[in-house]
Design a protein around this motif. Structure first.
Motif, PDB file in Angstrom:
ATOM      1  N   ALA A 216       0.828  -1.205   0.000  1.00 28.72           N
ATOM      2  CA  ALA A 216       0.000   0.000   0.000  1.00 28.72           C
ATOM      3  C   ALA A 216       0.857   1.247   0.000  1.00 28.72           C
ATOM      4  O   ALA A 216       0.539   2.229  -0.692  1.00 28.72           O
ATOM      5  CB  ALA A 216      -0.921  -0.001   1.218  1.00 28.72           C
ATOM      6  N   LEU A 217       1.928   1.230   0.760  1.00 32.65           N
ATOM      7  CA  LEU A 217       2.803   2.403   0.866  1.00 32.65           C
ATOM      8  C   LEU A 217       3.427   2.749  -0.480  1.00 32.65           C
ATOM      9  O   LEU A 217       3.461   3.926  -0.872  1.00 32.65           O
ATOM     10  CB  LEU A 217       3.899   2.146   1.903  1.00 32.65           C
ATOM     11  N   ALA A 218       3.911   1.745  -1.211  1.00 31.56           N
ATOM     12  CA  ALA A 218       4.547   1.994  -2.506  1.00 31.56           C
ATOM     13  C   ALA A 218       3.568   2.621  -3.491  1.00 31.56           C
ATOM     14  O   ALA A 218       3.891   3.595  -4.185  1.00 31.56           O
ATOM     15  CB  ALA A 218       5.111   0.696  -3.065  1.00 31.56           C
ATOM     16  N   VAL A 219       2.351   2.073  -3.548  1.00 32.31           N
ATOM     17  CA  VAL A 219       1.336   2.614  -4.462  1.00 32.31           C
ATOM     18  C   VAL A 219       0.929   4.017  -4.029  1.00 32.31           C
ATOM     19  O   VAL A 219       0.835   4.939  -4.846  1.00 32.31           O
ATOM     20  CB  VAL A 219       0.100   1.696  -4.510  1.00 32.31           C
ATOM     21  N   ALA A 220       0.708   4.202  -2.727  1.00 31.47           N
ATOM     22  CA  ALA A 220       0.230   5.487  -2.210  1.00 31.47           C
ATOM     23  C   ALA A 220       1.211   6.612  -2.509  1.00 31.47           C
ATOM     24  O   ALA A 220       0.814   7.692  -2.956  1.00 31.47           O
ATOM     25  CB  ALA A 220      -0.012   5.384  -0.704  1.00 31.47           C
ATOM     26  N   VAL A 221       2.489   6.374  -2.269  1.00 32.62           N
ATOM     27  CA  VAL A 221       3.501   7.416  -2.474  1.00 32.62           C
ATOM     28  C   VAL A 221       3.630   7.749  -3.960  1.00 32.62           C
ATOM     29  O   VAL A 221       3.731   8.933  -4.338  1.00 32.62           O
ATOM     30  CB  VAL A 221       4.858   6.981  -1.888  1.00 32.62           C
ATOM     31  N   THR A 222       3.636   6.748  -4.824  1.00 33.85           N
ATOM     32  CA  THR A 222       3.758   6.987  -6.267  1.00 33.85           C
ATOM     33  C   THR A 222       2.575   7.793  -6.783  1.00 33.85           C
ATOM     34  O   THR A 222       2.730   8.746  -7.559  1.00 33.85           O
ATOM     35  CB  THR A 222       3.862   5.663  -7.034  1.00 33.85           C
ATOM     36  N   VAL A 223       1.368   7.418  -6.341  1.00 34.49           N
ATOM     37  CA  VAL A 223       0.166   8.146  -6.769  1.00 34.49           C
ATOM     38  C   VAL A 223       0.206   9.580  -6.242  1.00 34.49           C
ATOM     39  O   VAL A 223      -0.143  10.532  -6.946  1.00 34.49           O
ATOM     40  CB  VAL A 223      -1.106   7.423  -6.281  1.00 34.49           C
ATOM     41  N   LYS A 224       0.645   9.733  -5.002  1.00 32.15           N
ATOM     42  CA  LYS A 224       0.730  11.074  -4.419  1.00 32.15           C
ATOM     43  C   LYS A 224       1.709  11.948  -5.199  1.00 32.15           C
ATOM     44  O   LYS A 224       1.440  13.130  -5.465  1.00 32.15           O
ATOM     45  CB  LYS A 224       1.156  10.976  -2.955  1.00 32.15           C
ATOM     46  N   LEU A 225       2.844  11.406  -5.592  1.00 30.83           N
ATOM     47  CA  LEU A 225       3.827  12.169  -6.358  1.00 30.83           C
ATOM     48  C   LEU A 225       3.271  12.550  -7.733  1.00 30.83           C
ATOM     49  O   LEU A 225       3.640  13.590  -8.286  1.00 30.83           O
ATOM     50  CB  LEU A 225       5.126  11.377  -6.494  1.00 30.83           C
ATOM     51  N   ALA A 226       2.387  11.693  -8.271  1.00 30.73           N
ATOM     52  CA  ALA A 226       1.736  12.057  -9.533  1.00 30.73           C
ATOM     53  C   ALA A 226       0.854  13.292  -9.331  1.00 30.73           C
ATOM     54  O   ALA A 226       0.787  14.167 -10.202  1.00 30.73           O
ATOM     55  CB  ALA A 226       0.904  10.884 -10.048  1.00 30.73           C
ATOM     56  N   ARG A 227       0.195  13.375  -8.175  1.00 30.90           N
ATOM     57  CA  ARG A 227      -0.586  14.582  -7.867  1.00 30.90           C
ATOM     58  C   ARG A 227       0.324  15.797  -7.723  1.00 30.90           C
ATOM     59  O   ARG A 227      -0.009  16.901  -8.175  1.00 30.90           O
ATOM     60  CB  ARG A 227      -1.381  14.372  -6.578  1.00 30.90           C
ATOM     61  N   VAL A 228       1.475  15.603  -7.086  1.00 33.02           N
ATOM     62  CA  VAL A 228       2.425  16.704  -6.913  1.00 33.02           C
ATOM     63  C   VAL A 228       2.853  17.258  -8.272  1.00 33.02           C
ATOM     64  O   VAL A 228       3.036  18.466  -8.435  1.00 33.02           O
ATOM     65  CB  VAL A 228       3.663  16.249  -6.111  1.00 33.02           C
ATOM     66  N   LEU A 229       3.005  16.374  -9.246  1.00 33.43           N
ATOM     67  CA  LEU A 229       3.422  16.792 -10.583  1.00 33.43           C
ATOM     68  C   LEU A 229       2.449  17.812 -11.179  1.00 33.43           C
ATOM     69  O   LEU A 229       2.844  18.678 -11.969  1.00 33.43           O
ATOM     70  CB  LEU A 229       3.545  15.575 -11.491  1.00 33.43           C
ATOM     71  N   LEU A 230       1.195  17.734 -10.800  1.00 32.57           N
ATOM     72  CA  LEU A 230       0.186  18.656 -11.327  1.00 32.57           C
ATOM     73  C   LEU A 230       0.259  20.036 -10.681  1.00 32.57           C
ATOM     74  O   LEU A 230      -0.509  20.928 -11.043  1.00 32.57           O
ATOM     75  CB  LEU A 230      -1.210  18.053 -11.154  1.00 32.57           C
ATOM     76  N   LEU A 231       1.183  20.194  -9.736  1.00 33.66           N
ATOM     77  CA  LEU A 231       1.414  21.526  -9.174  1.00 33.66           C
ATOM     78  C   LEU A 231       1.831  22.507 -10.269  1.00 33.66           C
ATOM     79  O   LEU A 231       1.490  23.689 -10.218  1.00 33.66           O
ATOM     80  CB  LEU A 231       2.501  21.455  -8.094  1.00 33.66           C
ATOM     81  N   VAL A 232       2.562  22.015 -11.268  1.00 34.82           N
ATOM     82  CA  VAL A 232       3.056  22.870 -12.351  1.00 34.82           C
ATOM     83  C   VAL A 232       1.920  23.513 -13.144  1.00 34.82           C
ATOM     84  O   VAL A 232       1.835  24.739 -13.231  1.00 34.82           O
ATOM     85  CB  VAL A 232       3.999  22.087 -13.288  1.00 34.82           C
ATOM     86  N   PRO A 233       1.016  22.727 -13.760  1.00 37.57           N
ATOM     87  CA  PRO A 233      -0.038  23.381 -14.536  1.00 37.57           C
ATOM     88  C   PRO A 233      -0.974  24.230 -13.685  1.00 37.57           C
ATOM     89  O   PRO A 233      -1.488  25.247 -14.155  1.00 37.57           O
ATOM     90  CB  PRO A 233      -0.783  22.211 -15.191  1.00 37.57           C
ATOM     91  N   VAL A 234      -1.196  23.830 -12.434  1.00 38.71           N
ATOM     92  CA  VAL A 234      -2.096  24.607 -11.579  1.00 38.71           C
ATOM     93  C   VAL A 234      -1.502  25.975 -11.275  1.00 38.71           C
ATOM     94  O   VAL A 234      -2.164  27.015 -11.446  1.00 38.71           O
ATOM     95  CB  VAL A 234      -2.402  23.850 -10.272  1.00 38.71           C
ATOM     96  N   LEU A 235      -0.243  26.027 -10.836  1.00 42.43           N
ATOM     97  CA  LEU A 235       0.385  27.310 -10.538  1.00 42.43           C
ATOM     98  C   LEU A 235       0.546  28.159 -11.797  1.00 42.43           C
ATOM     99  O   LEU A 235       0.345  29.377 -11.759  1.00 42.43           O
ATOM    100  CB  LEU A 235       1.746  27.097  -9.874  1.00 42.43           C
ATOM    101  N   ALA A 236       0.900  27.511 -12.906  1.00 38.35           N
ATOM    102  CA  ALA A 236       1.018  28.247 -14.163  1.00 38.35           C
ATOM    103  C   ALA A 236      -0.332  28.818 -14.578  1.00 38.35           C
ATOM    104  O   ALA A 236      -0.417  29.954 -15.068  1.00 38.35           O
ATOM    105  CB  ALA A 236       1.580  27.340 -15.256  1.00 38.35           C
ATOM    106  N   GLY A 237      -1.401  28.053 -14.378  1.00 36.79           N
ATOM    107  CA  GLY A 237      -2.734  28.531 -14.724  1.00 36.79           C
ATOM    108  C   GLY A 237      -3.162  29.712 -13.861  1.00 36.79           C
ATOM    109  O   GLY A 237      -3.753  30.679 -14.361  1.00 36.79           O
ATOM    110  N   ILE A 238      -2.853  29.643 -12.563  1.00 35.95           N
ATOM    111  CA  ILE A 238      -3.186  30.755 -11.670  1.00 35.95           C
ATOM    112  C   ILE A 238      -2.424  32.006 -12.081  1.00 35.95           C
ATOM    113  O   ILE A 238      -2.989  33.107 -12.155  1.00 35.95           O
ATOM    114  CB  ILE A 238      -2.869  30.393 -10.208  1.00 35.95           C
ATOM    115  N   ALA A 239      -1.125  31.839 -12.371  1.00 33.71           N
ATOM    116  CA  ALA A 239      -0.305  32.984 -12.779  1.00 33.71           C
ATOM    117  C   ALA A 239      -0.799  33.572 -14.097  1.00 33.71           C
ATOM    118  O   ALA A 239      -0.856  34.803 -14.263  1.00 33.71           O
ATOM    119  CB  ALA A 239       1.161  32.553 -12.905  1.00 33.71           C
TER     120      ALA A 239
END
Length: 356
Positions: A216-239
């Motif tokens: 569970a830990l391996a899947v959870a962390v990988t999926v979470k990091l995929a969410r972190v990757l979306l920080l880029v388009p979100v911040l760029a969109g806000i800017a």
């Protein structure tokens, strides 16, 4: 001629002298917070640092000499930490999750962000308050809140409120998400998917995944990091949206004012481009493990240092005046992302294929 030159040459030293006390204190607390977090499983150094900052500012003397340095730590140091966060993300790991999980990640971030903005508008919260809460709950907790602050005009109380909500609701999810997985008869990996899609902080994901087991830990962390990757388009969109609004304001008002034009935010902030560059560099596989370990330590240190500086700007009396509306919005946002995460596991089973 020598007089003015000598005076000019002293300015950098004077500036460093003004910044040193605040920067030193922020760095010291950042080091101690990062070290403390390393000793306790699932505890975030970012959260420790901002709590220390809030307690100091509200219950102990606060020398004004610290102010210039803490202002630097709250923004430029924060951006350095976000840039280095990119070195923790490997595009190949995200792609290996499969198309369904990738779609689920995009849905969790996109729908939660949108729903938070809509509900927040109905509650009458400010635009900046809605944005910091939407980013924190849909992407990666305190780091996303602070990153959104870097591209908006959010004040200290709005940022502190966002982080406080992430801490409270994210901590509650550490035992609740594994319990929900058990009640739903999910496998260990399916529970990990639920945790990664719904839990706010990376440290909270680690703690919740650890309660279930290694799979569970391996899947959870990988999926979470995929969410972190979306920080880029979100911040760029806000800017980009802020820049568009500023241009519209210039056209409607002081169209010919060069000063106003200079204040327009960049279409894509430099630290977001730095984040993308670090993700690309990490994905090439050329960086040795030792370099990545040092980079991770520096990233945690930079973010903890910045969080302490943000905490020093928070006044509890002012924060209490905000009222219960942010709590209602945080609860609604949490419910939305948990429902999306749960559905991402259940729907494939109903359609006859496995989610992970």
């Amino acid at each position: 001629m020598m007089g003015p030159m000598s005076k000019h040459q002293l300015l950098p030293g004077r500036t460093l002298g003004r910044l040193s006390p605040g920067l030193f204190v922020c760095l010291l607390v950042g080091v101690l917070s990062t070290a403390t977090a390393a000793l306790f499983h699932g505890v975030s150094g970012l959260v420790i640092a901002i709590v220390v900052g809030i307690l100091w500012r509200n219950f102990a003397p606060y020398p004004q000499a610290l102010l210039p340095g803490t202002n630097v730590a709250a923004k430029p140091v924060l951006r350095i930490g976000i840039v280095l966060l990119g070195l923790q993300l490997l595009v190949g790991d995200v792609l290996s999750l499969g198309i369904w999980v990738i779609v689920a990640v995009m849905a969790a971030v996109g729908l939660t962000f949108w729903a938070t903005l809509v509900v927040g508008r109905r509650l009458g919260l400010s635009s900046n308050q809605r944005l910091v809460l939407a980013s924190g709950f849909s992407i990666c907790g305190a780091a996303a809140v602070a990153g959104t602050d870097a591209v908006t005009d959010a004040d200290e109380e709005e940022v502190a409120t966002g982080i406080a909500m992430v801490v409270v609701f994210g901590t509650a999810m550490i035992p609740l998400m594994p319990a929900l997985g058990t009640l739903s008869s999910f496998t260990s990996e399916q529970t990990g998917l639920l945790i990664g899609l719904s839990t706010h902080e990376v440290a909270q994901v680690v703690a919740a995944g650890g309660l279930v087991g290694g799979g569970a830990l391996a899947v959870a962390v990988t999926v979470k990091l995929a969410r972190v990757l979306l920080l880029v388009p979100v911040l760029a969109g806000i800017a980009w949206n802020r820049r568009r609004n500023q241009i519209a304001s210039d056209v409607g008002g002081s169209y010919g004012d060069d000063t106003e034009k200079k204040e327009r935010p960049p279409m894509v902030p430099a630290f977001v481009l730095g984040f993308i560059a670090c993700v690309a560099l990490r994905s090439t596989g050329v960086l040795p493990g030792a370099v990545l370990e040092v980079a991770q330590l520096l990233q945690e240190l930079a973010l903890s240092t910045a969080m302490f500086a943000l905490g020093l700007n928070v006044h509890i009396k002012t924060l209490l005046k905000v009222g219960g509306r942010p709590v209602v919005l945080a609860a609604a946002s949490t419910i939305v992302i948990v429902l999306i995460g749960w559905s991402a596991v259940v729907v494939p089973e109903l359609l006859g294929f496995s989610s992970v």
